[in-house]
Write a protein that holds these residues in place. Structure first.
Motif, PDB file in Angstrom:
ATOM      1  N   LYS A 144      22.947  -8.875  62.536  1.00  0.00           N
ATOM      2  CA  LYS A 144      21.872  -8.349  61.522  1.00  0.00           C
ATOM      3  C   LYS A 144      22.290  -8.994  60.412  1.00  0.00           C
ATOM      4  O   LYS A 144      20.992  -9.788  59.591  1.00  0.00           O
ATOM      5  CB  LYS A 144      22.516  -6.636  60.554  1.00  0.00           C
TER       6      LYS A 144
ATOM      7  N   TYR B   4      19.283 -12.208  57.562  1.00  0.00           N
ATOM      8  CA  TYR B   4      18.858 -12.598  55.767  1.00  0.00           C
ATOM      9  C   TYR B   4      17.709 -13.015  55.610  1.00  0.00           C
ATOM     10  O   TYR B   4      17.333 -12.892  53.926  1.00  0.00           O
ATOM     11  CB  TYR B   4      20.414 -12.444  55.244  1.00  0.00           C
TER      12      TYR B   4
ATOM     13  N   LEU C 215      20.786  -3.266  57.171  1.00  0.00           N
ATOM     14  CA  LEU C 215      20.900  -3.486  57.670  1.00  0.00           C
ATOM     15  C   LEU C 215      21.629  -2.852  59.030  1.00  0.00           C
ATOM     16  O   LEU C 215      22.383  -2.894  59.235  1.00  0.00           O
ATOM     17  CB  LEU C 215      21.244  -4.855  57.263  1.00  0.00           C
TER      18      LEU C 215
ATOM     19  N   SER D  82      15.992  -2.370  59.484  1.00  0.00           N
ATOM     20  CA  SER D  82      16.115  -3.111  58.680  1.00  0.00           C
ATOM     21  C   SER D  82      15.221  -3.206  57.344  1.00  0.00           C
ATOM     22  O   SER D  82      13.756  -3.108  57.466  1.00  0.00           O
ATOM     23  CB  SER D  82      16.150  -5.451  58.980  1.00  0.00           C
TER      24      SER D  82
END
Length: 264
Positions: A215, A219, A236, A240
């Motif tokens: 995940k 970012y 997350l 998301s």
């Protein structure tokens, strides 16, 4: 055609000379081997066949003396009897050492090159911080007052949970890892692996350990689409999505109002 006849008297001196030469060669070979064996015995009995120098390279956290002690090498160790695998296995017992290479160099020198586990994060204890290494080991022998090159782990009390987090941190790019300021263990009723991250760019991240690396890889792309002036929480866990601090505060105010009305 006349055949040349060689008398026995003429042949005897030549045969004797050949036998003498052959005997001399045998004697020289025997004496050479004999003296070589004597030299080998003298060599192995002398200090020349023992290790005279042990040099350690690559260490910063583990003391040189400790590495030499773990190697079991000394100036009484036979240079030719060193078992590299045994020396390596013994040195690797230290939890700070990741890899070791043993090199022998004539006449009797030994070089030990070690690679230590790198610091992946820090744990807080009182007003001090201690390194968490790549293998999950916490290095309590060295105190750090102002860690700046890795995230600080807070409230991670169980060893198995800490090791799983470290494994996930190793999977994410260094650039993303270095952008994390703190990682708090914030378990919930439904997820004991839940955590809250505080990023250096001002955002918070709500995530769970077991899907963290996968995940967290997205970012940078999530942040690139956000307004840098509006901070909040990036979720997350399952999906998301972003939630601003203002929106979270409004939700909190609505809950307080509902609670107050219910109490009337």
């Amino acid at each position: 055609m006349e055949k040349k006849v060689v008398s026995l008297e003429d042949r005897i001196p030549k045969l004797q000379k050949q036998r003498k030469q052959k005997a001399n060669r045998r004697l020289i070979t025997f004496l050479s081997i004999f003296f070589l064996l004597i030299l080998l015995v003298i060599y192995f009995q002398s200090s020349l066949s023992k290790v005279s120098k042990i040099e350690v390279k690559g260490n910063s956290s583990v003391l040189t003396d400790k590495i030499i002690e773990l190697s079991h090498l000394s100036n009484t160790t036979g240079f030719w009897s060193i078992n590299k695998k045994e020396v390596e296995s013994s040195i690797l017992k230290d939890p700070l050492i990741k890899k070791v290479t043993i090199e022998k160099q004539l006449p009797n020198y030994v070089f030990l090159t070690v690679e230590e586990y790198k610091s992946i994060a820090y744990v807080e204890k009182g007003e001090s911080y201690f390194s968490v290494l790549e293998n999950g080991f916490i290095f309590y022998e060295k105190e750090i007052t102002h860690p700046a090159d890795a995230p600080i782990l807070i409230n991670w009390k169980r060893e198995n949970e800490l090791k799983e987090l470290v494994e996930e941190l190793l999977k994410i790019p260094v650039s993303i890892r270095n952008s994390i300021s703190e990682i708090h263990h914030t378990p919930t009723k439904t997820d004991r692996w839940h955590m809250t991250l505080y990023m250096n760019d001002g955002y918070e991240v709500s995530a769970t350990v077991r899907s963290f690396a996968k995940k967290m890889a997205i970012y940078p792309s999530i942040v690139s689409e956000l307004d840098p002036d509006i901070k909040g929480v990036i979720h997350l866990e399952v999906g998301s999505y972003f939630e601003s601090h203002e929106k979270i505060e409004d939700k909190g105010d609505e809950k307080d109002e509902e609670k107050a009305q219910a109490e009337r």
